[in-house]
Design a protein around this motif. Structure first.
Motif, PDB file in Angstrom:
ATOM      1  N   THR C 215       0.825  -1.206   0.000  1.00 47.66           N
ATOM      2  CA  THR C 215       0.000   0.000   0.000  1.00 47.66           C
ATOM      3  C   THR C 215       0.857   1.253   0.000  1.00 47.66           C
ATOM      4  O   THR C 215       0.346   2.363  -0.151  1.00 47.66           O
ATOM      5  CB  THR C 215      -0.913   0.073   1.248  1.00 47.66           C
ATOM      6  N   VAL C 218       0.546   3.954  -2.799  1.00 50.62           N
ATOM      7  CA  VAL C 218      -0.631   4.806  -2.652  1.00 50.62           C
ATOM      8  C   VAL C 218      -0.453   5.795  -1.509  1.00 50.62           C
ATOM      9  O   VAL C 218      -0.806   6.969  -1.612  1.00 50.62           O
ATOM     10  CB  VAL C 218      -1.871   3.920  -2.414  1.00 50.62           C
ATOM     11  N   SER C 222      -0.532   9.892  -1.446  1.00 53.27           N
ATOM     12  CA  SER C 222      -1.490  10.560  -0.582  1.00 53.27           C
ATOM     13  C   SER C 222      -0.802  11.564   0.334  1.00 53.27           C
ATOM     14  O   SER C 222      -1.300  12.663   0.563  1.00 53.27           O
ATOM     15  CB  SER C 222      -2.238   9.519   0.244  1.00 53.27           C
TER      16      SER C 222
END
Lengths: 328, 324, 300
Positions: C215, C218, C222
């Motif tokens: 993850t 991502v 972000s």
């Protein structure tokens, strides 16, 4: 000697892919002949160029990064590589049809299968409305799907894998093509469904008289279906012969090795290891020098590592690309 | 006298389908529908079947990767059916699995040495140095160069990745290995290499295999015993030669007749089954196979056939044979 | 391992990728990523500006020059960036305002991403009631109108940089939680996660060793987006008594304050605006590079 008319004659086809990581010589000098009504098998593993050959015939190679850089593909004596897009569109789906491995992705999920088959019919036969619906239902029936009227309004996801493949065949055969190209069409199917589909294809071939080019990695399937078999390795044809000759007396070490290495369904279990071919299919970016099979060939000599063999006709109809073909 | 390593009794694995406003269970996918078999130490039992047969789910449920809906799993005499994940953890040293997909079964962000070492890390076996050594040895054993331990999965071919999968499964010396279609995704010439490797390892390390496959030629080559599954049930179990030479269940007969043979001169007597496999959500009443069976009788609709032993080691679930 | 490196250096050879540690490898790949290097230079420039600047140009950021002549001065020797509406030296305010904005932006973005990731990871992995509980809580937080909550917090928390960060985090973590949860739900189905179960890996191990690294790509994106957002957000809540209060500067409040003077002195908008722009862009470029550097499939 085959007395039938030559339908498709591929001469020295070369289709390369130009990628960021280098040039991939996917098809590097392939010759293939298909006669009217003949069932030809094109067999090989990943990277051998078989699917690219099929796509090249129909000029469906994505450009970029692919490009047909050489050779000729004669269809009824006319070179398909010289035709323009408009002319090719008249041929695709009409005179030469193709079915693929994954019917779920080849069929549009938002249209009924009836609509999709009708579309193929309308496009090439210039009939529509009630007439094309009638023809569509005939086709659905022809491919062995029960209750054709009901199935007409079904969507792909409502059908099983085997059914969907039948729909694909219906679409492909709706215009009575002269050549059907089947690219791993039964690979994703269960073995009992595969048997049904192969049976269907054999029956239709007899009935409609079309030629079939069966592309697969499955030697058993091609043994059942094909009259003539061409074996491809790393972008080249290494052996081509009648089905009987290919299996009874393979001359190329790759063909021989493959046939030796596959487990035999009809033989009792021994505890002997399979005579496997060592090594791996070469990376397309690093093709070996000389004969492309030499790193894996148990009989390779210095000559094999330096020079590439030409294809020779050993006995009538039996072609081999090897300096030291195996004795029959 | 062979020791029984694993025994599965009346195993069921149903997957609930939820529906309605309150998400109640409206139906179930009966993936595994009362299945019983055993595997003796050192042997290879193959589980064959087509899509929807439940063979993959059976393998995973046997290892408790999925929680059984009902039934029993007995490992070396101990009932492991209801053990909690924490209780299962030490047992997992003894039972491992090798997957079908060479691409999805390896974490793309882990170097392969770490992937192979992970079982040792999880079970705290050996010192750091010993673990690295075990990894290197394992890599050599499966035919990979140990220098490649820092490389990532995508740098290897499909066949090599399957070798990594085997290495990972075997590095902690399990007794039982579930092989879930380990070669289906590989090229033909590589398949033979991996088959040879699996057989050599079995002999060398005294492994017991549950081999899940759909390629019957490979099954014939590798198995000691074979169990045929259809729509969540085992329809026939027998020794290798016995099954292939004398298949008794109509489905087995049809399945075997459908297998193409790489010999153009052989004319196959095909038993072509009509129709499609029914949905496992709503299997046919009585015998699940009756809708496609060429010999279906009235009783097949009403009663489920029991598994009976027709010959030593050869069991079938079919009313045709119960009559006798 | 160390001997290998020394040997290679002695022979003057290039090290193969296999000789690096993980961090070393990421660093090495980053240096080869053009966009990352551009971003890094931008960030280094900004950091030097705000930290070394005041040592070079000593001026009081809050000192006002009395009288009309002090206001809106054009850049001169005395004031290289001119003066603002209170006659304060803009350059000095840019230094100190920058420090505060960067600090707030970076810390709050990272913190809210990490908290959101933790919530998303746990909810996604465990599912069931834990998932329901956490996600309903997340939804609730998202639906609370920010304004009343801010007012309530203002009275409770008081002023200060840490309070600002807290507020930004309170309102920011939910987005990442949902993002990560969705990602984890699909990652969970990957066969290598199943393989980890089969080995006997604990839930913790699976979450942190297998799911979390996948993850990161991502999360990095972000975070970089979040930094710019946080810097601006800080300014927009200043009128409630949060944020950096006058006379202290932050790029955010300088920008906000300057809006009314757009005709008098557009440069008062341009300086902080450009600075924020460069910061956000720098983090974005660098973040993209970092994301690519940790992806082993990408050739760098």
């Amino acid at each position: 000697m085959d007395n039938r008319e030559v339908l498709v004659d591929i001469k020295n086809l070369r289709t390369f892919f130009y990628t960021e990581d280098g040039v991939v010589p996917a098809v590097d000098g392939i010759d293939l002949t298909i006669h009217r009504g003949e069932v030809v098998g094109l067999v090989g593993e990943s990277g051998c160029g078989k699917s690219v050959t099929a796509l090249s015939i129909l000029r469906l190679i994505p450009n970029p990064p692919g490009k047909i850089i050489g050779g000729e593909i004669f269809f009824h004596g006319q070179d398909l590589l010289k035709k323009n897009e408009e002319e090719m569109r008249m041929i695709r789906g009409d005179k030469i049809s193709m079915i693929f491995q994954e019917p779920m992705t080849s069929l549009n999920p938002v249209y009924t299968i009836g609509d999709q088959i009708s579309e193929a019919i309308t496009l090439h036969q210039k009939i529509d409305g009630a007439e094309s619906k009638k023809r569509t239902i005939e086709m659905i029936h022809l491919v062995g799907i029960p209750e054709p009227e009901r199935r007409f309004s079904q969507y792909p996801h409502e059908m099983s894998g085997g059914m969907r493949q039948r729909v694909m065949i219906a679409m492909a055969l709706s215009s009575n093509p002269e050549l059907l190209i089947s690219d791993e069409a039964t690979t994703a199917l269960d073995v009992t469904i595969q048997a049904q589909i192969l049976d269907l294809m054999r029956g239709l071939q007899k009935k409609l008289g079309m030629a079939i080019l069966i592309i697969t990695h499955n030697l058993a399937v091609v043994a059942e279906m094909a009259e003539t078999i061409s074996i491809a390795y790393a972008g080249k044809i290494v052996e081509s012969a009648s089905a009987k000759e290919t299996f009874k007396s393979p001359r190329h070490p790759y063909t021989y090795g493959l046939l030796q290495s596959i487990p035999k369904f009809t033989e009792k279990k021994t505890n002997e290891p399979l005579p496997a071919i060592e090594g791996m299919v070469p990376s397309p970016y690093h093709m070996p020098k000389g004969c492309r099979f030499n790193p894996r060939c148990p009989f390779a000599t210095e000559k094999c590592r330096e020079e590439e063999p030409e294809i020779l006709e050993l006995t009538p109809g039996h072609l081999v690309r090897c300096f030291y073909p195996i004795e029959s | 006298m062979a020791t029984r390593l694993v025994e599965v009794q009346n195993l069921k694995k149903w997957f609930p389908i939820k529906g309605g406003v309150f998400a109640t269970t409206v139906a179930s996918v009966r993936a595994v529908d009362e299945v019983s078999f055993f595997i003796d130490q050192g042997e290879t039992l193959s589980l064959v079947g087509e899509s929807g047969s439940g063979k993959t789910t059976t393998g995973r449920t046997m290892l408790k990767l999925l929680q059984p809906t009902s039934g029993k799993i007995i490992y070396k005499g101990k009932d492991i059916t209801n053990l909690t994940p924490n209780q299962m953890r030490p047992l997992r040293r003894n039972m491992q699995i090798m997957f079908q997909d060479p691409y999805g079964s390896l974490n793309p962000r882990m170097p392969v040495g770490d992937i192979i070492q992970e079982p040792l890390d999880v079970h705290s076996i050996g010192t750091r140095k010993e673990r690295r050594q075990a990894v290197a040895t394992m890599m050599e054993t499966v035919g990979l160069r140990p220098e490649y331990e820092k490389r990532y999965p995508h740098e290897f071919s499909g066949g090599q990745r399957q070798r990594i999968g085997v290495a990972r499964a075997l590095v902690i010396n399990p007794e039982l290995l579930v092989l879930d279609e380990p070669i289906s995704a590989l090229d033909v010439s590589i398949q033979s290499q991996i088959i040879n490797l699996l057989q050599e390892l079995q002999q060398r390390l005294n492994l017991t295999y549950l081999f899940i496959a759909h390629d019957l030629a490979v099954v014939r080559h590798m198995s000691d015993r074979v169990a045929v599954m259809y729509l969540g049930k085992i329809v026939e179990t027998a020794d290798n030669d016995e099954l292939f030479d004398h298949p008794l269940h109509p489905y087995t007969q049809a399945l075997l007749s459908a297998v193409p043979v790489p010999d153009p001169e052989v004319k196959r007597e095909r038993i072509i089954l009509q129709g499609d496999v029914p949905s496992p959500v709503n299997p046919p009443s009585g015998c699940h196979f009756r809708t496609r069976c060429p010999y279906a009788m009235p009783i097949c609709k009403e009663q489920e056939p029991l598994v009976i032993e027709v010959a030593p080691g050869h069991t079938v679930a079919c009313h045709l044979l119960t009559k006798k | 391992m160390a001997e290998k490196v020394i040997e290679a250096k002695k022979k003057g050879q290039k090290k193969s990728s296999e000789d690096y540690t993980y961090v070393g490898m990421v660093f090495h790949r980053l240096t080869r990523h053009k966009l990352a290097m551009v971003g890094a230079f931008m960030l280094i420039f900004i950091l030097l500006f705000v930290f070394v600047g005041p040592l070079v140009w000593r001026a009081n950021p809050n000192e006002q020059i009395e009288g009309l002549e002090g206001m809106f001065n054009v850049p001169s020797r005395a004031h290289p960036m001119g003066t603002d509406d209170y006659g304060r030296d803009v350059l000095a305010r840019m230094f100190f305002g920058g420090r505060i904005s960067l600090f707030i932006g970076f810390i709050s973005a990272i913190t809210s991403t990490l908290i959101g990731a933790l919530v998303g990871l746990v909810a996604g992995y465990y599912g069931g009631w834990a998932d329901d509980l956490l996600m309903r809580f997340t939804d609730a937080m998202l639906s609370i109108p920010t304004f009343p909550l801010l007012i309530a917090l203002a009275s409770v928390l008081g002023k200060g940089v840490w309070q600002i960060i807290l507020v930004i985090v309170i309102f920011g973590w939910m987005v990442d939680a949902r993002l990560v949860r969705g990602l984890v739900l699909s990652l969970k189905e990957q066969e290598y996660v199943e393989a980890a179960h089969a080995i006997g890996a604990s839930a913790n191990r699976i979450m942190w060793r297998h799911l979390f690294p996948n993850t990161l790509a991502v999360l990095i994106v972000s975070t970089t987006i979040g930094i710019g957002g946080a810097i601006i957000y800080e300014a927009s809540i200043s009128f409630l008594g949060f944020g950096v209060q006058a006379p202290f500067a932050s790029w955010g409040n300088m920008l906000q304050n300057a809006q009314q003077f757009i005709w008098n002195s557009p440069r008062l908008i341009i300086y902080p605006g450009l600075a924020i722009f460069m910061t956000v862009l720098g983090f974005n470029f660098f973040g993209d590079g970092l994301r690519d550097a940790i992806d082993p499939k990408l050739k760098l």
